[in-house]
Design an enzyme around this catalytic site. Sequence first.
Site, PDB file in Angstrom:
ATOM      1  CE  LYS A 183      -3.670  -2.445   0.225  1.00  0.00           C
ATOM      2  NZ  LYS A 183      -4.597  -2.517  -0.922  1.00  0.00           N
ATOM      3  CG  HIS A 321     -10.267  -6.662  -4.589  1.00  0.00           C
ATOM      4  ND1 HIS A 321     -11.373  -7.180  -3.950  1.00  0.00           N
ATOM      5  CD2 HIS A 321      -9.580  -5.969  -3.656  1.00  0.00           C
ATOM      6  CE1 HIS A 321     -11.347  -6.802  -2.689  1.00  0.00           C
ATOM      7  NE2 HIS A 321     -10.272  -6.071  -2.480  1.00  0.00           N
TER       8      HIS A 321
HETATM    9 MG    MG Z   1      -6.504  -2.610  -4.497  1.00  0.00          MG
END
Ligand code: MG
Length: 389
Positions: A183, A321
């Site tokens: 992230k 995802h």
């Molecule tokens: Mg993502």
Amino acid sequence: MRIVDIRDISVPLKGDIANALVNFSEHNVSLVAVTTDVVRHGRPVTGLAFNSIGRFAQAGLLRERFVPRILQADPQSLLDASGRAFDPAAVHATAMRNEKPGGHGDRASAVAALELAIWDINAKLREEPAYATIARHIGHPLPTAPVPIYAAGGYYYPGDSLQRLRDEMRGYRDAGFRDFKIKIGGASLEEDLRRIEAALDIADEGTHLAVDVNGRFDLATALLYGQAIAPLGLRWYEEVGDPLDYGANAELAKHYAGAIATGENLFSSIDVQNLLRFAGMRPGKDVFQMEAGLSYGLTEYLKTIALMESNGFGRSQIHPHGGHLINLHIVTGLGLGGCEVYPGVFQPFGGYPVACMADEARAFPTQAPGFGLEEKPELAPWINQLLAL
Ligand code: MG
């Protein structure tokens, strides 16, 4: 043959982790069980599925709208032409009776959980793994090759450090992973660049590391980060701005030469149609992350893939995802580009049973009937609780 019972349970996600926008400590997921009157091995054939990670459990929508519609339908209307399997498209259409078009929000994941449970039932009726049922449905030969997987992690933790991130990545590498995702966007550009460098210490090359912004950036920030990371040659730059801001994505695609990934927060074929029309996505390069469990299930997903292919995009560009077992079956059965795994996070849903890990960086579902969710030790207590309700 008919459906006799549908029940759901809201299962909390374990862990106190966050991406750039969302803390998952309060998140949960709907696990559903669709029971039929068919008895095999002394037990009714029951379809199990869930609505994936990131959109919360949908108990209210399921119980007030979608489950009653299916239970009240003429049982014959939910079967395929052979009468020996349920028709996922008919179940989808029945669940959506009286629903307006557009506004594909949380209902898309509620319906998906039910629709995917029907695929689980159909595979169990044939006593075969779901990927085989899925491949047959689309006229593909039985898949035999393991699919590429990557370890998705690198979230922001309370009291986080670069050393913790490095240790996490090293753990994935030691477990056999060669591709990774972390992230970004939850810290300053300088701090995020240090995080990326730390991850690259383990990933070795940019082509093995993707970064995910989770929709945090405005266009100016997206371009600024894009310029900063471009020399690193990363695998992809994911969900950089708001997932519905196709104009910003198109602008970014003009300036960022590397692959852009998006689509996990698009919940219908028509949303993807707009993405293809207006977001500047590039055939043969960019990555699509729509997930059946968030977008009405596999019936709608097949429509979406057909739409992509008719616009010149390949199914190898699709990396859904959701690093969980249902998607491993879908990626295998449909021959998509690869599958995400969340080793160690998003339990009890994330990751696969050990038996699915084929070799370094690839996985293949076991031969358990259906999606094989019963084989996942972390899920077993919840399945037992759901079936005993
Ligand atoms: Mg993502």
